[in-house]
Design an enzyme around this catalytic site. Sequence first.
Site, short mmCIF file in Angstrom:
data_model
loop_
_atom_site.label_atom_id
_atom_site.label_comp_id
_atom_site.label_asym_id
_atom_site.label_seq_id
_atom_site.Cartn_x
_atom_site.Cartn_y
_atom_site.Cartn_z
N HIS A 283 0.92 -1.18 0.07
CA HIS A 283 0.03 -0.01 0.10
C HIS A 283 0.89 1.36 0.04
O HIS A 283 1.13 1.77 -1.14
CB HIS A 283 -0.85 -0.04 1.10
CG HIS A 283 -1.89 1.16 1.37
ND1 HIS A 283 -2.10 1.65 2.42
CD2 HIS A 283 -2.58 2.03 0.37
CE1 HIS A 283 -2.98 2.78 2.40
NE2 HIS A 283 -3.08 2.92 1.03
N CYS B 18 -0.08 0.45 9.70
CA CYS B 18 -0.54 1.65 9.10
C CYS B 18 -1.94 1.89 8.78
O CYS B 18 -2.72 2.66 9.33
CB CYS B 18 0.58 2.34 7.86
SG CYS B 18 2.12 2.40 8.45
N HIS B 19 -2.21 1.07 7.85
CA HIS B 19 -3.64 0.90 7.47
C HIS B 19 -4.31 -0.26 7.32
O HIS B 19 -5.46 -0.37 6.80
CB HIS B 19 -3.61 1.66 5.85
CG HIS B 19 -3.20 2.98 5.84
ND1 HIS B 19 -1.75 2.92 5.48
CD2 HIS B 19 -3.45 4.04 6.18
CE1 HIS B 19 -1.60 4.30 5.59
NE2 HIS B 19 -2.31 4.98 5.93
N GLY B 20 -4.06 -1.10 8.20
CA GLY B 20 -4.74 -2.56 8.38
C GLY B 20 -4.81 -3.49 7.50
O GLY B 20 -5.69 -4.48 7.45
#
Lengths: 185, 310, 429
Positions: free
Chosen positions: A130, A149-151
């Site tokens: 990502h 960070c964003h799962g």
Amino acid sequence: MATGAVTAQGAGTQESVDQGKRDFLYIATAAFGAVGAVAAIAPFINQLAPDEETIAAGAPIEVDLAPIAEGQIMHVVWRSKPIFVRHLTQKEVEESKSADWHEMIDPAPEQARVKDGHDQWLVVIGICTHLGCIPLDKEGPYGGWKCPCHGSLYDPLGRVRHGPAPANLAVPPYAFLSDTKIRVG
Amino acid sequence: MTFFLGCAGTETGTMKRVRLLLAAAMAFCCATGFAARAQEEGPAFVPKIPDRQSWSFAGPFGVYDTAQLQRGYKIYREVCANCHSMEDMHFRNLADPGGPEFTEGQVKALAAEFKVTDGPDDNGKMFKRPGRPADPFPRPFPNEQTAKLANGGAVPPDMSVLAKARSYEPYDWFPADIGYALWSMLTQYQTQGPDYISALLQGFKKPPPGFKIEPGQNYNEVFAAGNGIIAMPPPLQDGVVQYPKGPDGKPVVPETVEQYSKDVAAFLMWVAEPKLDYRKQLGLEVMIYLLAAAGLMYFVKKKVWAKVHA
Amino acid sequence: MSGQSTYVPKNALAKWFEARLPIGGLMHSSFIAYPTPRNLNYMWTFGGILSFMLGAQILTGIVLAMHYTPESSLAFNSVEHIMRDVNGGWLLRYLHLNGASLFFAAAYIHTARGLYYGSYKSPREVLWLLGIIILLLMMATAFMGYVLPWGQMSFWGATVITNLFSAIPIVGDTIVTYLWGGYAVGNPTLNRFYSLHYLLPFVIAGVVALHVWALHVAGQNNPTGIDVKSSKDTVPFTPYATVKDALGLVVFLLVYCWFVFYEPNILGDADNYIQANPLKTPPHIVPEWYFLPFYAILRSMPDIFFIPAKLAGVMAMFGAILMLALVPWLDTSRVRSARFRPLYRPFFWVLILVCIGLGYIGAKEVTPGRIVVGQILTAYYYVHFLVILPLLGLIETPNDMPNSISESVLGGNATAVPAGAHAAPERKG
């Protein structure tokens, strides 16, 4: 000081100079100068690229697999990137093989993630596809990795199972030198 | 000076005149810097000015001689590297274009000859391993103090830029010094470093009578920095390094101190200035471009100003 | 910046923009329509050359800063890293290194041109002073830049020059300690010099903008030193001055590239390729060539009455630059150009020779004989500015001068010369 329009004095007599010839000289000189200017910019751009020391330091590394017990993950560094070397358990291998990979975000069969005959060894670049964070080992429902960070969620083969990451963890170039030794790079 | 004072009691008229003349000449010399060290004890050391050699890499089109650099590397490896580091150089550089141009395989083998300290390993210990192309040349001594201890108090200088760090002034009198500087600039004389190094390596001579030398010191007629006294013993003797053999079984170049000195000096010049070949090649292209640009601009300027100079 | 602009925006967007920020008009009036005297010779191309060199030094410097490490144990090797490993790093460093020398060469020619043609005289005193400030800033920048490679000359040059400030009574030692950030030149010194070496070029650029502004207010001087009297005396900056400057620049670049590509180290000192060793001073310390005359003045000074030699040297050295700054008021002649000053002309060339002589003395090891020569030359330098220059204006009879620039270029018949016009107001008995 003189103000307003300023014109070259005595210009009239020379106006008969062949206009085309003069334009050619001007255009040729301008073009020649432009080529030089572009060439002069080159070293300022080139210096941004990795220097020779960095490139040399990015040479292949050898990793000894012997100390990695089944179920363990070892982190090594190659070209300043974390490389995850995972010794998969038999259970993880079987689950990975049976999972329906066609519906995954970045569909990839089990064979595409490991080397032939080395089913139990996964080697991936440990950087979330990502935005570049390093995922945490063995976290999340799939038992692979979870990006802090964003799962984004990865399975034990490093395949992304839940976004926002768009692709599986990348597999670096590597080869088995023997059953217990690989060369990355 | 003491000599003249010693015989002052018995001097004749002629001697007196000679003495005065000499004293005047000496005063002149002192004033103009000819004999800056004349007042020191013992015979003054006047360093030999290195001879100017003809190098393949001198001048605007000169490039390195690959075979010479390879021979020079052999001398560095077998002789210099025992005491002198070269820490800005990496083994990989030995394969660079414009250098000794060893093949990748050769470089790997040459690197592996050296033991490099790496680590710490998983047990927290430093360990030795064979060198790799990406490694810098390892230092022969782990630190300056060890180097000093092993070499009679003198640290062998690092050789990375040694050939650019050595120079000499052949003339110290006006206007020869200025003339020499301008002439060097005009003729692109830039090989003072290798000239000096090769002269130094051949400069181990018998000291002149009366020249005091302590044990562990050596006399060198070129070594101005130490007033003729150098800690380094003569590193080269005829035949100590084997050179490549020609088809007749004899070395292609003589295995003499003179040849060794030149080869290793050339090698050190490359070490100090590895991009020299490319620099001059690019320089030629740039100069041609600028000359053409100057020509074009000259005509453009003339055309534009023709209107004004009516 | 001279009079109203004749710039006419070509489209609606440009018109909209121009009404809000008239930068197009500024550029047009400053670099296109700006009237330049038609008789400028190639000595006048050095302004453009200097602007180019400032830009080139900033550009190469910014790029070098991306690869350099300002830490005393790493700095020397990081420069070698640039020379060996960074793509084209050797070229960028040699450009920057020799660029400093060529920058100074151009600046000195530019200054000498101003002295010869009287460009410092009214109404250009502020223009001249700004130029001297630029020169001082250049010196500070060059000095600090020379410290960065952390070679032997870098280190000992920094030691010697910072120690100059210890000559200042009472506060001197404190100032020096504050300059160093320690008890000797060391890592803190290197760090702050790096910071300031990066900053000062932009300050120079700012003062250059003021310098150009002042130039465009007063207008350029010219080889005759006669004021522009009509539009016949001038040509528009573009294309006339532009092409001439460009030609001058290309020829200058040839010299620059000669050094960069063929003898990049010849202007430097071999000792600076030896890493700094705080415990061993090289036998012969010299600054870069562009500081040599000042260095000679510094070393020449003896004790003067109650002033110790050390302080006298520092004062004399900075005084040498102060002399340049005071020139507009020390020169009493109302004739600008040396072309019409038969007495000033030879003295000008003697001054140039004296400066070269000082440079020579500064480059050599100190001997009693050379100290005397240095003292004589230093004394002459000051006599030139403090005695000769003021006196010349009073006793000199200038040569006949043309009435106008166009007359000097085109001959007497170009303009109708009214009878009696030769009684030029600049003339003095």
